[in-house]
Design an enzyme around this catalytic site. Structure first.
Site, PDB file in Angstrom:
ATOM      1  N   HIS A  60      -7.143   5.360  12.064  1.00 34.67           N
ATOM      2  CA  HIS A  60      -5.962   4.332  12.052  1.00 34.67           C
ATOM      3  C   HIS A  60      -6.224   3.122  12.847  1.00 34.67           C
ATOM      4  CE1 HIS A  60      -1.121   4.245  11.758  1.00 34.67           C
ATOM      5  NE2 HIS A  60      -1.741   3.135  11.640  1.00 34.67           N
ATOM      6  N   ILE A  61      -7.246   2.376  12.424  1.00 37.95           N
ATOM      7  CA  ILE A  61      -7.861   1.171  13.324  1.00 37.95           C
ATOM      8  C   ILE A  61      -7.779  -0.242  12.450  1.00 37.95           C
ATOM      9  CG2 ILE A  61      -9.405   2.398  14.490  1.00 37.95           C
ATOM     10  CD1 ILE A  61     -11.569   1.159  12.504  1.00 37.95           C
TER      11      ILE A  61
ATOM     12  N   VAL B  72       4.045  -2.984  12.558  1.00 40.69           N
ATOM     13  CA  VAL B  72       4.927  -3.884  11.126  1.00 40.69           C
ATOM     14  C   VAL B  72       5.365  -2.366  10.576  1.00 40.69           C
ATOM     15  CG1 VAL B  72       2.758  -3.155   9.724  1.00 40.69           C
ATOM     16  CG2 VAL B  72       4.741  -5.114   9.148  1.00 40.69           C
ATOM     17  N   GLY B  73       5.065  -1.174  10.848  1.00 37.49           N
ATOM     18  CA  GLY B  73       5.700  -0.059  10.051  1.00 37.49           C
ATOM     19  C   GLY B  73       6.915   0.506  11.074  1.00 37.49           C
TER      20      GLY B  73
ATOM     21  N   ARG C  82       2.851  -8.429   2.149  1.00 37.03           N
ATOM     22  CA  ARG C  82       2.078  -9.475   2.552  1.00 37.03           C
ATOM     23  C   ARG C  82       0.773  -8.901   2.750  1.00 37.03           C
ATOM     24  NH1 ARG C  82       6.985  -8.962   5.872  1.00 37.03           N
ATOM     25  NH2 ARG C  82       5.933  -7.048   6.330  1.00 37.03           N
TER      26      ARG C  82
ATOM     27  N   ARG D 154       0.216   4.385   5.175  1.00 35.65           N
ATOM     28  CA  ARG D 154       0.904   5.724   6.182  1.00 35.65           C
ATOM     29  C   ARG D 154       0.236   6.921   5.624  1.00 35.65           C
ATOM     30  NH1 ARG D 154       1.488   2.640   9.501  1.00 35.65           N
ATOM     31  NH2 ARG D 154       3.330   2.392  10.670  1.00 35.65           N
TER      32      ARG D 154
ATOM     33  N   ARG E  66       7.230  -8.511  -8.145  1.00 31.14           N
ATOM     34  CA  ARG E  66       7.248  -9.548  -7.150  1.00 31.14           C
ATOM     35  C   ARG E  66       6.410 -10.752  -7.256  1.00 31.14           C
ATOM     36  NH1 ARG E  66       7.641  -7.618  -1.814  1.00 31.14           N
ATOM     37  NH2 ARG E  66       7.739  -9.395  -1.134  1.00 31.14           N
TER      38      ARG E  66
ATOM     39  N   SER F   7      -5.525  -2.430  12.324  1.00 32.81           N
ATOM     40  CA  SER F   7      -5.036  -3.630  13.057  1.00 32.81           C
ATOM     41  C   SER F   7      -5.795  -3.979  14.209  1.00 32.81           C
ATOM     42  CB  SER F   7      -3.549  -3.728  13.200  1.00 32.81           C
ATOM     43  OG  SER F   7      -3.346  -2.591  14.013  1.00 32.81           O
TER      44      SER F   7
HETATM   45  C1  DGY Z   1       1.486  -0.894  11.958  1.00 29.65           C
HETATM   46  O1  DGY Z   1       1.629  -1.719  12.702  1.00 29.65           O
HETATM   47  O2  DGY Z   1       2.249  -0.144  11.377  1.00 29.65           O
HETATM   48  C2  DGY Z   1       0.017  -0.084  11.928  1.00 29.65           C
HETATM   49  O3  DGY Z   1       0.004   1.027  11.421  1.00 29.65           O
HETATM   50  C3  DGY Z   1      -0.495  -0.304  13.331  1.00 29.65           C
HETATM   51  O4  DGY Z   1      -1.056  -1.448  13.376  1.00 29.65           O
END
Ligand code: DGY
Length: 330
Positions: free
Chosen positions: A295-296, A85-86, A165, A247, A190, A298
């Site tokens: 970084h887990i 997504v990033g 989101r 991030r 928002r 997702s």
């Molecule tokens: C992303 O999707 O940007 C997350 O950092 C990893 O799922």
């Protein structure tokens, strides 16, 4: 060549990806696939070599997609699709200059990331990792009234930095814990996201002053780079918990370290750092009041497959000049 003897456009996939994504690419019959067939990132030199003449690039957040890569690919490149997504690893300006489209994977990971964010918050605020260590390593003496006490969510104020989101999904999950007040800071109000929670829009200073928990859910942009620094931490309560699942670049880690060591804030939980991986001898790893995950957020099997599938269909749409499921407007 396909059945009609036509040369298929070439795409490059920068990693071994979850099976649903690969299946979509293979079964499409729309492209010739070349892949860095490994769980480790493709070396930069290999990437620069392999992208020459491709029509589509399927990448991950570990690849920096800049002018050099785009130049190495040449004018054939029409679409970049990132399985994330990033997209702070992709130079939007350079894509735009060359008329290259960009696909990404929002929505499909919102729930998994929000869930992990809540898990990390509770692990940090209730000192779970420290407690597990104590139990295992002989620190567990007799029951003591104030031993291993942390901070609860009942009647608390939670501040979200970046109400998108994921921020909204985190709040929805925290509500049943009895949070009294939700605040958020962002580039502007928002109401579309905030009204149903409800959450109040406040300046960042106020978010810092009033929150018992701050959760960072914003994208990394030039505006948010290092936004969590000394000025934020020095305004926070000394009982406050700081959580980041966005991030690492959003946080000034030196300032965070000082805030944790000097007792300016109670504890921090980080799923993202700068750099990644964070070197194992990094001072933040030495602090009991800092919980660091690799970084887990997702990382569920279903979510990673959904991300891989969406990135694959975005890429195929881009190859065909069709509307993508999820495209970054450039
Ligand atoms: C992303 O999707 O940007 C997350 O950092 C990893 O799922």
């Amino acid at each position: 060549p396909n059945a009609a003897g036509k040369q298929l456009p070439r795409i490059y996939v920068t990693r071994r990806i979850p099976p649903r994504g690969m299946k979509i690419l293979r079964q499409s019959g729309l492209c010739n696939i070349e892949q860095w067939d490994s769980d480790e990132p493709v070396p930069r030199s290999e990437l620069l070599e392999k992208v020459a003449g491709i029509r589509g690039l399927y990448c991950l957040l570990t690849e920096k997609i800049d002018a050099k890569v785009l130049d190495a690919a040449g004018p054939s490149l029409r679409v970049v699709s990132t399985m994330s997504v990033g997209y702070d690893h992709v130079s939007l300006e350079e894509l735009k200059k060359r008329g290259i489209r960009l696909g990404y994977t929002p929505d499909v990971l919102t729930e998994a990331v929000a869930e992990l964010t809540v898990a990390l918050l509770l692990a940090t605020s209730r000192r779970l990792l420290e407690a597990v260590d104590e139990a295992k390593n002989g620190g567990w003496g007799t029951w003591k009234p104030l031993w291993m006490c942390g901070y609860g969510l009942t009647d608390s104020t939670v501040g979200i930095l970046g109400l998108g989101r994921i921020g909204a999904a985190v709040m929805a999950r925290l509500k049943p814990f009895g949070v009294k007040r939700f605040l958020y800071a962002d580039a502007g109000p928002r109401p579309d996201m905030a009204t149903k929670i409800p959450a109040e829009f406040v300046p960042l200073d106020e978010l810092a002053r009033h929150s018992d928990v701050i959760v960072v859910c914003c994208a990394l942009t030039p505006e948010t780079q290092g936004i969590c620094g000394n000025s934020l931490f020095s305004r926070m309560k000394d009982t406050a918990i700081f959580i980041n699942t966005s991030r690492g670049g959003v946080v000034n880690q030196e300032a965070l370290y000082q805030a944790l060591v000097n007792g300016q804030i109670a504890a921090a939980g980080l799923d993202v750092t700068e750099p990644e991986p964070l070197p194992t001898d990094h001072p933040l790893f030495k602090l009991k009041n800092c919980v660091i995950l690799p970084h887990i957020a997702s990382a569920t099997v279903a979510t990673r497959n959904a991300m891989a599938a969406l990135a694959a269909s975005n890429l195929l749409a881009g190859l065909q000049g069709k509307a993508m499921g999820k495209e970054v407007p450039l």
